[in-house]
Design a protein around this motif. Structure first.
Motif, PDB file in Angstrom:
ATOM      1  N   LEU A   1       0.758  -1.393   0.027  1.00 46.45           N
ATOM      2  CA  LEU A   1      -0.408  -0.245   0.314  1.00 46.45           C
ATOM      3  C   LEU A   1       1.189   1.319  -0.224  1.00 46.45           C
ATOM      4  N   LEU A   2       1.183   1.640  -1.031  1.00 45.79           N
ATOM      5  CA  LEU A   2       1.511   2.720  -1.093  1.00 45.79           C
ATOM      6  C   LEU A   2       0.534   3.983  -0.507  1.00 45.79           C
TER       7      LEU A   2
ATOM      8  N   THR B   1       6.354   8.312  -7.379  1.00 43.76           N
ATOM      9  CA  THR B   1       6.944   8.127  -8.101  1.00 43.76           C
ATOM     10  C   THR B   1       8.492   7.632  -7.025  1.00 43.76           C
ATOM     11  N   THR B   2       9.102   8.080  -6.835  1.00 43.01           N
ATOM     12  CA  THR B   2       9.891   7.381  -6.252  1.00 43.01           C
ATOM     13  C   THR B   2      10.076   5.889  -5.315  1.00 43.01           C
ATOM     14  N   TRP B   3       9.090   6.373  -4.404  1.00 47.12           N
ATOM     15  CA  TRP B   3       8.726   4.955  -3.688  1.00 47.12           C
ATOM     16  C   TRP B   3       8.231   3.938  -4.410  1.00 47.12           C
ATOM     17  N   LEU B   4       7.490   4.115  -5.130  1.00 45.68           N
ATOM     18  CA  LEU B   4       7.484   3.642  -6.464  1.00 45.68           C
ATOM     19  C   LEU B   4       7.929   2.497  -7.337  1.00 45.68           C
ATOM     20  N   GLU B   5       9.101   3.433  -7.791  1.00 41.55           N
ATOM     21  CA  GLU B   5      10.351   2.585  -8.096  1.00 41.55           C
ATOM     22  C   GLU B   5      11.169   1.677  -7.478  1.00 41.55           C
TER      23      GLU B   5
ATOM     24  N   VAL C   1       0.872  -6.463  -5.961  1.00 38.47           N
ATOM     25  CA  VAL C   1      -0.401  -6.110  -5.463  1.00 38.47           C
ATOM     26  C   VAL C   1      -0.021  -5.116  -4.822  1.00 38.47           C
ATOM     27  N   ILE C   2      -0.413  -3.844  -6.276  1.00 42.19           N
ATOM     28  CA  ILE C   2       0.300  -2.374  -5.177  1.00 42.19           C
ATOM     29  C   ILE C   2      -0.812  -1.199  -4.869  1.00 42.19           C
ATOM     30  N   MET C   3      -1.401  -0.890  -4.085  1.00 44.36           N
ATOM     31  CA  MET C   3      -2.187  -0.193  -4.011  1.00 44.36           C
ATOM     32  C   MET C   3      -1.967   1.095  -3.655  1.00 44.36           C
ATOM     33  N   LEU C   4      -2.696   2.229  -4.727  1.00 44.87           N
ATOM     34  CA  LEU C   4      -2.445   3.700  -3.951  1.00 44.87           C
ATOM     35  C   LEU C   4      -3.406   3.902  -2.529  1.00 44.87           C
ATOM     36  N   ILE C   5      -3.313   4.873  -1.851  1.00 42.47           N
ATOM     37  CA  ILE C   5      -3.811   5.057  -1.082  1.00 42.47           C
ATOM     38  C   ILE C   5      -3.842   6.370  -0.584  1.00 42.47           C
TER      39      ILE C   5
ATOM     40  N   HIS D   1       0.202   3.921 -13.454  1.00 42.20           N
ATOM     41  CA  HIS D   1       1.797   3.448 -13.177  1.00 42.20           C
ATOM     42  C   HIS D   1       0.944   1.487 -12.838  1.00 42.20           C
ATOM     43  N   GLY D   2      -1.043   1.423 -12.908  1.00 42.94           N
ATOM     44  CA  GLY D   2      -1.707   0.256 -13.234  1.00 42.94           C
ATOM     45  C   GLY D   2      -1.538  -0.187 -11.481  1.00 42.94           C
ATOM     46  N   LEU D   3      -1.843   0.750 -11.297  1.00 40.48           N
ATOM     47  CA  LEU D   3      -2.416   0.650  -9.614  1.00 40.48           C
ATOM     48  C   LEU D   3      -3.733   0.657  -8.970  1.00 40.48           C
ATOM     49  N   ILE D   4      -3.971   0.300  -7.915  1.00 35.89           N
ATOM     50  CA  ILE D   4      -5.798   0.475  -7.582  1.00 35.89           C
ATOM     51  C   ILE D   4      -5.712   1.574  -6.721  1.00 35.89           C
TER      52      ILE D   4
END
Length: 176
Positions: A47-48, A62-66, A77-81, A105-108
């Motif tokens: 969960l970002l 972007t940095t955390w996702l990288e 599985v990555i979810m953006l909150i 970025h293909g996130l939930i």
């Protein structure tokens, strides 16, 4: 300010099966970045989290996702909150911006409020459902613990790294 990594666990039920989520929360602190990278290696989900009232937290996504993508299983599985949805009057990041970032970025994506608990349970359930679907489809090999999934006597245990929660409030039980 958080000075340590918070750990929690949460049990949820999906398709009649008990699933245990292990949650590691670094609150997005730079000092825990190297530790967070090691958590990604054994995680099936992340969960970002950014604070909708602080543009800088959104700008760091972007940095955390990288980091998450570089140090994890490619099927994680990555979810953006977007957290703090209860503070609409102080909003600096529009919901549409979060949705666009997630789509790109293909996130939930979803917005939550740890303070009011709005959508918090749903965030965990939706992430676990996505992981469970990938298990059912054979994307995750449940016999390979490197995927962050362990089958127990009564439940599956799934690690969910929770990184990038910059300025988000910690709710009871180790969630957002």
């Amino acid at each position: 300010m958080v000075t340590s990594v918070e750990f929690g666990a949460r049990m949820i039920t999906i398709d009649g099966k008990q699933i245990k989520l292990q949650i590691w929360d670094t609150a997005g602190q730079e000092s825990f970045r190297s530790i967070t990278r090691s958590y990604y290696r054994g995680a099936a989900g992340a969960l970002l989290v950014y604070d909708i009232t602080r543009r800088d937290t959104f700008n760091h996504l972007t940095t955390w996702l990288e980091d998450a993508r570089q140090h994890s299983n490619s099927n994680m599985v990555i979810m953006l909150i977007g957290n703090k949805s209860d503070l609409e009057s102080r909003r600096e990041v529009k919901k549409e911006e979060g949705e666009a970032f997630a789509r790109e970025h293909g996130l939930i994506f979803m917005e939550t409020s740890a303070k009011t608990a709005s959508n918090v349970e749903e965030a965990f359930i939706n992430t676990a459902k996505e992981i469970y679907e990938k298990i059912q489809e054979g994307v995750f090999d449940i016999n390979n613990e490197a995927n962050g999934i362990k089958i127990g006597p009564q439940h599956a245990a799934t690690n969910a790294s929770h990184a990038g929660n910059q300025g988000g409030q910690q709710a009871g039980g180790g969630c957002c």
